[in-house]
Design a protein around this motif. Structure first.
Motif, PDB file in Angstrom:
ATOM      1  N   ASP A 150       5.219  10.582 100.014  1.00 32.84           N
ATOM      2  CA  ASP A 150       3.898  10.757  99.240  1.00 32.84           C
ATOM      3  C   ASP A 150       4.447  10.177  98.693  1.00 32.84           C
ATOM      4  O   ASP A 150       4.418  10.618  97.049  1.00 32.84           O
ATOM      5  N   PRO A 151       3.157   9.095  97.916  1.00 27.69           N
ATOM      6  CA  PRO A 151       3.068   8.227  97.040  1.00 27.69           C
ATOM      7  C   PRO A 151       2.855   9.028  94.799  1.00 27.69           C
ATOM      8  O   PRO A 151       2.893   8.593  94.493  1.00 27.69           O
ATOM      9  N   ASN A 152       1.593  10.205  95.449  1.00 28.18           N
ATOM     10  CA  ASN A 152       1.392  10.678  95.039  1.00 28.18           C
ATOM     11  C   ASN A 152       0.975  10.130  93.671  1.00 28.18           C
ATOM     12  O   ASN A 152       1.451   9.599  92.420  1.00 28.18           O
ATOM     13  N   VAL A 153      -0.091   8.925  94.211  1.00 29.75           N
ATOM     14  CA  VAL A 153      -0.332   7.890  92.981  1.00 29.75           C
ATOM     15  C   VAL A 153      -1.060   8.790  91.279  1.00 29.75           C
ATOM     16  O   VAL A 153      -1.837   9.683  91.746  1.00 29.75           O
ATOM     17  N   GLY A 159       0.643   0.476  87.323  1.00 25.95           N
ATOM     18  CA  GLY A 159       0.639  -1.002  87.080  1.00 25.95           C
ATOM     19  C   GLY A 159      -0.201  -1.674  87.847  1.00 25.95           C
ATOM     20  O   GLY A 159      -1.705  -0.571  87.993  1.00 25.95           O
ATOM     21  N   ASP A 160      -0.349  -2.555  87.733  1.00 26.57           N
ATOM     22  CA  ASP A 160      -1.646  -3.821  88.537  1.00 26.57           C
ATOM     23  C   ASP A 160      -1.382  -2.787  90.144  1.00 26.57           C
ATOM     24  O   ASP A 160      -0.324  -2.529  90.772  1.00 26.57           O
ATOM     25  N   ARG A 161      -2.896  -2.587  90.378  1.00 29.05           N
ATOM     26  CA  ARG A 161      -2.781  -2.086  91.799  1.00 29.05           C
ATOM     27  C   ARG A 161      -2.646  -2.744  92.795  1.00 29.05           C
ATOM     28  O   ARG A 161      -1.941  -2.280  93.925  1.00 29.05           O
ATOM     29  N   ALA A 162      -2.512  -3.622  92.724  1.00 31.25           N
ATOM     30  CA  ALA A 162      -2.151  -4.532  93.794  1.00 31.25           C
ATOM     31  C   ALA A 162      -0.447  -4.166  94.181  1.00 31.25           C
ATOM     32  O   ALA A 162      -0.266  -4.311  95.255  1.00 31.25           O
ATOM     33  N   ARG A 163      -0.381  -4.321  93.133  1.00 31.08           N
ATOM     34  CA  ARG A 163       1.286  -4.000  93.122  1.00 31.08           C
ATOM     35  C   ARG A 163       2.093  -2.334  93.491  1.00 31.08           C
ATOM     36  O   ARG A 163       2.699  -2.631  94.258  1.00 31.08           O
ATOM     37  N   ALA A 164       0.869  -1.997  93.104  1.00 29.81           N
ATOM     38  CA  ALA A 164       1.218  -0.565  93.488  1.00 29.81           C
ATOM     39  C   ALA A 164       1.136  -0.370  95.045  1.00 29.81           C
ATOM     40  O   ALA A 164       1.896   0.504  95.724  1.00 29.81           O
ATOM     41  N   VAL A 165      -0.020  -1.099  96.239  1.00 36.02           N
ATOM     42  CA  VAL A 165      -0.025  -0.796  97.066  1.00 36.02           C
ATOM     43  C   VAL A 165       1.402  -1.396  97.676  1.00 36.02           C
ATOM     44  O   VAL A 165       1.684  -0.924  98.598  1.00 36.02           O
ATOM     45  N   ARG A 166       1.425  -2.663  97.062  1.00 33.89           N
ATOM     46  CA  ARG A 166       2.419  -3.420  97.712  1.00 33.89           C
ATOM     47  C   ARG A 166       4.385  -2.729  97.968  1.00 33.89           C
ATOM     48  O   ARG A 166       4.656  -2.115  99.226  1.00 33.89           O
ATOM     49  N   ARG A 167       4.241  -1.326  96.838  1.00 35.35           N
ATOM     50  CA  ARG A 167       5.176  -0.471  96.864  1.00 35.35           C
ATOM     51  C   ARG A 167       4.679   0.379  98.367  1.00 35.35           C
ATOM     52  O   ARG A 167       5.966   0.896  98.665  1.00 35.35           O
ATOM     53  N   ALA A 168       4.169   1.018  98.133  1.00 33.34           N
ATOM     54  CA  ALA A 168       3.773   1.945  98.559  1.00 33.34           C
ATOM     55  C   ALA A 168       3.810   1.341 100.201  1.00 33.34           C
ATOM     56  O   ALA A 168       4.585   2.726 100.770  1.00 33.34           O
ATOM     57  N   GLU A 169       3.506   0.500 100.663  1.00 40.83           N
ATOM     58  CA  GLU A 169       3.403   0.437 102.046  1.00 40.83           C
ATOM     59  C   GLU A 169       4.571   0.006 102.436  1.00 40.83           C
ATOM     60  O   GLU A 169       5.122  -0.117 103.541  1.00 40.83           O
ATOM     61  N   ARG A 170       5.160  -0.685 101.038  1.00 39.83           N
ATOM     62  CA  ARG A 170       7.058  -0.984 101.875  1.00 39.83           C
ATOM     63  C   ARG A 170       7.712   0.439 102.074  1.00 39.83           C
ATOM     64  O   ARG A 170       8.809   0.875 103.053  1.00 39.83           O
ATOM     65  N   PHE A 171       7.225   1.434 101.329  1.00 41.12           N
ATOM     66  CA  PHE A 171       7.666   2.683 101.821  1.00 41.12           C
ATOM     67  C   PHE A 171       7.175   3.313 103.216  1.00 41.12           C
ATOM     68  O   PHE A 171       7.683   4.419 103.812  1.00 41.12           O
ATOM     69  N   VAL A 172       6.170   3.452 103.362  1.00 38.35           N
ATOM     70  CA  VAL A 172       5.049   3.503 104.721  1.00 38.35           C
ATOM     71  C   VAL A 172       5.414   3.275 105.174  1.00 38.35           C
ATOM     72  O   VAL A 172       6.079   3.478 106.991  1.00 38.35           O
ATOM     73  N   ALA A 173       6.619   1.945 105.904  1.00 36.16           N
ATOM     74  CA  ALA A 173       7.013   1.040 106.665  1.00 36.16           C
ATOM     75  C   ALA A 173       8.170   1.857 107.147  1.00 36.16           C
ATOM     76  O   ALA A 173       9.155   1.479 108.105  1.00 36.16           O
ATOM     77  N   VAL A 174       9.129   2.108 105.910  1.00 33.31           N
ATOM     78  CA  VAL A 174      10.453   2.536 105.992  1.00 33.31           C
ATOM     79  C   VAL A 174      10.197   4.734 106.464  1.00 33.31           C
ATOM     80  O   VAL A 174      11.291   5.350 107.049  1.00 33.31           O
ATOM     81  N   CYS A 175       9.062   5.008 106.982  1.00 30.03           N
ATOM     82  CA  CYS A 175       9.387   6.383 106.706  1.00 30.03           C
ATOM     83  C   CYS A 175       8.277   6.863 108.375  1.00 30.03           C
ATOM     84  O   CYS A 175       8.086   6.075 109.175  1.00 30.03           O
ATOM     85  N   ASP A 176       9.359   8.162 108.651  1.00 26.02           N
ATOM     86  CA  ASP A 176       8.480   8.893 109.651  1.00 26.02           C
ATOM     87  C   ASP A 176       7.132   9.494 109.628  1.00 26.02           C
ATOM     88  O   ASP A 176       6.192   9.701 110.069  1.00 26.02           O
ATOM     89  N   ILE A 177       7.420   9.765 107.671  1.00 31.58           N
ATOM     90  CA  ILE A 177       6.063  11.321 107.968  1.00 31.58           C
ATOM     91  C   ILE A 177       5.716  10.466 106.536  1.00 31.58           C
ATOM     92  O   ILE A 177       5.978  11.200 105.521  1.00 31.58           O
ATOM     93  N   ALA A 178       4.363  10.091 106.893  1.00 31.00           N
ATOM     94  CA  ALA A 178       2.934   9.486 105.194  1.00 31.00           C
ATOM     95  C   ALA A 178       2.160  10.805 104.802  1.00 31.00           C
ATOM     96  O   ALA A 178       1.974  11.255 106.185  1.00 31.00           O
ATOM     97  N   LYS A 179       2.693  11.294 103.949  1.00 30.74           N
ATOM     98  CA  LYS A 179       1.527  11.923 103.218  1.00 30.74           C
ATOM     99  C   LYS A 179       0.312  11.530 101.880  1.00 30.74           C
ATOM    100  O   LYS A 179       1.335  10.391 101.399  1.00 30.74           O
ATOM    101  N   ALA A 180      -0.350  11.230 101.605  1.00 27.91           N
ATOM    102  CA  ALA A 180      -1.507  11.300 101.208  1.00 27.91           C
ATOM    103  C   ALA A 180      -2.592  12.330 100.540  1.00 27.91           C
ATOM    104  O   ALA A 180      -3.569  12.930 101.228  1.00 27.91           O
ATOM    105  N   SER A 181      -2.895  12.119  99.184  1.00 25.87           N
ATOM    106  CA  SER A 181      -4.539  12.471  99.608  1.00 25.87           C
ATOM    107  C   SER A 181      -5.810  11.707  99.258  1.00 25.87           C
ATOM    108  O   SER A 181      -5.476  10.312  99.548  1.00 25.87           O
TER     109      SER A 181
END
Length: 315
Positions: A150-153, A159-181
């Motif tokens: 859950d990124p809970n942004v 920081g920089d939005r593009a960097r935040a997106v890259r971080r989030a998508e790395r975790f999405v790629a290795v998870c089974d359940i993603a949750k976001a608002s």
């Protein structure tokens, strides 16, 4: 006694200093991952939290709070102060946050028993250098455990939005359940509708993606199917910890159906819409209990069962 499977949560603890118009300031134990761990333990789940806690009053407050629910806490022994957040509540109980936090998670004692499920998210996955440690842990543990994220942004902290997106998508790629608002996804992808972003996350690897929409309820994306559950009518005290209670309710329901862990992963990916709808109802009910009272206080099993009676059927 707590039920199996054992659950591991990785992430920050935060002392929430809550300010409400016309009321005295209050300090509550908080931090999104810590709230999820607390919620799982309240529901009878054997839960361990890997985190940082300082040797200070805030740290003692949070330790005692987690211990009261039965959460086992493992830390890296850092002497850094316990993170704190100022939570400003408006007249309708909606929360905005400002933070005094560093996240430098180092080596932590591993739990004796390998967990069947790992949950992480929030600042722990968005702030360096600790976020890199969390990702390494998740990648190591995911062979034998299912993973939720859950990124809970938090605006201004990632920081920089593009960097935040890259971080989030790395975790999405290795998870089974993603949750976001819907707010999380608007912050990450301002030019994309939240439902479109959630559907795209599903294609990146998770078995299911959950999207919360506040008073509008929640959606779950599974393969080519979308399940919706409306939110019950609740008199809102505040929204602190609502998303975290949603997450702990989700994981509790999945664990009850044997859908977590290495053996549960295949069943999770072949889950039908009836099961998914029931899981989503548990999540929405858990969040509804929490918003009906002050602070991040998720339900126990009896409270969750009672709240389920007011949650509408999936649509």
């Amino acid at each position: 006694m707590p039920d199996s499977p054992a659950l591991l949560v990785i992430g920050e603890c935060v002392a929430d200093v809550v300010r409400l118009p016309g009321a005295p300031e209050r300090t509550h134990p908080g931090g999104s991952p810590a709230n999820v761990a607390y919620g799982l333990a309240r529901l009878g789940r054997a839960t361990t939290l890997v985190t940082q806690l300082g040797p200070d009053a805030h740290g003692r407050l949070i330790r005692d709070h987690l211990a009261a629910a039965g959460v086992r806490v493992l830390t890296d022994g850092s002497p850094a102060p316990t993170p704190a957040a100022t939570v400003e509540l408006d007249d309708e109980g909606r929360a905005t946050y400002s933070f005094d936090i560093t996240w430098t998670l180092g080596a932590v004692e591993r739990p004796g028993e390998p967990p069947r499920h790992v949950h992480t998210g929030s600042l722990a996955t968005g702030l360096e250098p600790g976020a890199a440690t969390v990702l390494d842990l998740v990648e190591t543990l995911r062979t034998d455990a299912t993973v939720s994220y859950d990124p809970n942004v938090r605006a201004g902290l990632t920081g920089d939005r593009a960097r935040a997106v890259r971080r989030a998508e790395r975790f999405v790629a290795v998870c089974d359940i993603a949750k976001a608002s819907d707010e999380d996804l608007r912050r990450l992808y301002p030019d994309e509708e939240p439902e479109d972003a959630a559907a795209r996350w599903l294609r990146a690897g998770p078995a299911v993606v959950l999207l919360t929409t506040g008073a509008g309820g929640a959606l779950a994306f599974l393969r080519d199917t979308v399940v919706r559950v409306g939110a019950p009518s609740v008199r809102v005290a505040d929204t602190v910890g609502a998303g975290d209670a949603f997450m702990s309710g989700t994981l509790h329901a999945l664990a009850s159906r044997g859908l977590l862990g290495e053996r549960g992963r295949t069943r999770l990916r072949s889950m039908d819409t009836a099961v998914l709808g029931d899981v989503l109802r548990h999540a929405v009910a858990s969040a509804a209990v929490t918003v009906g009272r002050s602070g991040a206080l998720p339900p126990d099993r009896a409270e969750l069962a009672a709240a389920l009676t007011s949650v509408p059927a999936p649509g």
